[in-house]
Design an enzyme around this catalytic site. Structure first.
Site, PDB file in Angstrom:
ATOM      1  N   GLY A   1      22.162   2.565 -18.687  1.00 26.58           N
ATOM      2  CA  GLY A   1      23.442   2.191 -18.116  1.00 26.58           C
ATOM      3  C   GLY A   1      24.270   3.409 -17.745  1.00 26.58           C
ATOM      4  O   GLY A   1      23.730   4.436 -17.337  1.00 26.58           O
ATOM      5  N   LEU A   2      25.592   3.285 -17.897  1.00 21.97           N
ATOM      6  CA  LEU A   2      26.537   4.347 -17.543  1.00 21.97           C
ATOM      7  C   LEU A   2      26.409   4.755 -16.079  1.00 21.97           C
ATOM      8  O   LEU A   2      26.484   5.926 -15.726  1.00 21.97           O
ATOM      9  CB  LEU A   2      26.352   5.579 -18.452  1.00 21.97           C
ATOM     10  CG  LEU A   2      26.623   5.365 -19.940  1.00 21.97           C
ATOM     11  CD1 LEU A   2      26.332   6.639 -20.721  1.00 21.97           C
ATOM     12  CD2 LEU A   2      28.052   4.905 -20.176  1.00 21.97           C
ATOM     13  N   CYS A   3      26.185   3.754 -15.207  1.00 20.16           N
ATOM     14  CA  CYS A   3      26.073   4.038 -13.781  1.00 20.16           C
ATOM     15  C   CYS A   3      26.895   3.029 -12.974  1.00 20.16           C
ATOM     16  O   CYS A   3      26.440   2.509 -11.941  1.00 20.16           O
ATOM     17  CB  CYS A   3      24.611   4.045 -13.331  1.00 20.16           C
ATOM     18  SG  CYS A   3      23.610   2.661 -13.901  1.00 20.16           S
ATOM     19  N   GLY A   4      28.089   2.728 -13.493  1.00 26.01           N
ATOM     20  CA  GLY A   4      28.996   1.844 -12.759  1.00 26.01           C
ATOM     21  C   GLY A   4      28.422   0.451 -12.589  1.00 26.01           C
ATOM     22  O   GLY A   4      27.831  -0.123 -13.496  1.00 26.01           O
TER      23      GLY A   4
ATOM     24  N   PHE B   1      25.929  -0.403 -10.646  1.00 26.78           N
ATOM     25  CA  PHE B   1      24.589  -0.343 -10.052  1.00 26.78           C
ATOM     26  C   PHE B   1      23.701  -1.496 -10.517  1.00 26.78           C
ATOM     27  O   PHE B   1      23.122  -2.224  -9.710  1.00 26.78           O
ATOM     28  CB  PHE B   1      23.931   1.002 -10.398  1.00 26.78           C
ATOM     29  CG  PHE B   1      22.466   1.065 -10.046  1.00 26.78           C
ATOM     30  CD1 PHE B   1      22.062   1.280  -8.745  1.00 26.78           C
ATOM     31  CD2 PHE B   1      21.495   0.896 -11.023  1.00 26.78           C
ATOM     32  CE1 PHE B   1      20.710   1.323  -8.413  1.00 26.78           C
ATOM     33  CE2 PHE B   1      20.152   0.945 -10.711  1.00 26.78           C
ATOM     34  CZ  PHE B   1      19.754   1.155  -9.401  1.00 26.78           C
TER      35      PHE B   1
END
Length: 288
Positions: free
Chosen positions: A89-92, A94
């Protein structure tokens, strides 16, 4: 009002967080360049192969000798959705945009009385879809140990899809992924791969083929499925790094704003405490 010690701890904590998000942003920027180059390098090959197979498929049409991957099963009852997301994760937004597009498609098909089967590629898509579509999930491809996606990974996914198709498990297969446009723009895309669909098909015959068009297509179509999946994986890779870079940039800025806010509150609280002590000292001196 938090104590000075609490405020000082909060400032230190947010500063540490900012260091982490800044580092992740820089790592994503480096990975993005490589991923973007790979995605852009694959596009001309995929487009050229699409053009060749478009011409062949237009010549073959819907004849009885057309390969099954092109003609299909003749039915539209069972749909396989291949949902490709990231392992982390940690990709908005996406992962959520891909999962949302797949969920909408699945619900539309179910409302029409169709049977939906879901094959996930990437842990995050599986986590999001299993909340309300777990009964429809038939498999998962784990790429968490893959540092750099290669054509062999796409071949493995294509092999599983083709094996299921040959076994009569579905009639239509669609892949879901994000097409990379820029660091701040990734386009959720649904692309049908079985029966094969090609843009720009033309009926004008420019070449004579030996062996026949049907024989060439029978050999090219499985490769075409793998190529489409590989292209989608590369587009996803660039989109993921772009989205993560943007998300970490926003997180770094937000952390900076929080540090300024807490620092202002800390300075005001500290000044108020000093002023209070001075007033107490002056008041004590006057009393004497």
């Amino acid at each position: 009002m938090p104590s000075l010690k609490d405020l000082k701890n909060k400032i230190a904590s947010v500063k540490n967080t900012r260091k982490i998000t800044k580092a992740m942003q820089m790592v994503s920027a480096a990975k993005l360049r490589r991923a973007q180059e790979a995605a852009e390098a694959a596009r001309p090959y995929a487009e050229r192969m699409n053009a060749v197979m478009a011409g062949l498929s237009a010549s073959v049409g819907t004849s009885a000798s057309a390969p099954r991957l092109l003609a299909g099963t003749g039915k539209d009852q069972v749909h396989l959705l291949v949902v490709m997301t990231a392992e982390r994760g940690l990709c908005g937004g996406f992962n959520s945009t891909i999962a949302r597009l797949a969920r909408v498609k699945a619900n539309e098909l179910l409302a029409q009385g169709k049977t939906v089967k879901i094959l996930t590629v990437g842990k995050k898509g599986r986590e999001q879809l299993r909340r309300d579509l777990e009964a429809n999930m038939i498999g998962h491809v784990d790429l968490s140990d893959v540092k750099r996606v290669g054509y062999a990974n796409a071949q493995g996914i294509a092999r599983e899809v083709l094996t299921r198709f040959e076994a009569g498990e579905f009639d239509v297969a669609t892949i879901f992924y994000n097409r990379f446009q820029s660091v701040i723009s990734q386009v959720p895309t649904a692309q049908q791969i079985i029966p094969a669909k090609f843009e720009g098909a033309t009926t004008s015959a420019l070449y004579d083929y030996e062996p026949s068009e049907e024989a060439i297509l029978a050999d090219l179509l499985p490769r075409g499925v793998a190529t489409q999946i590989f292209t989608a994986l590369l587009e996803n890779g660039a989109s993921e790094q772009g989205a993560r870079m943007s998300a970490m940039d926003n997180a770094t800025r937000n952390a900076g704003d929080m540090i300024k806010k807490y620092t202002t509150i800390y300075n005001r609280s500290r000044q108020a405490a000093i002023t209070k002590e001075l007033i107490e000292i002056i008041s004590g001196a006057e009393a004497l």
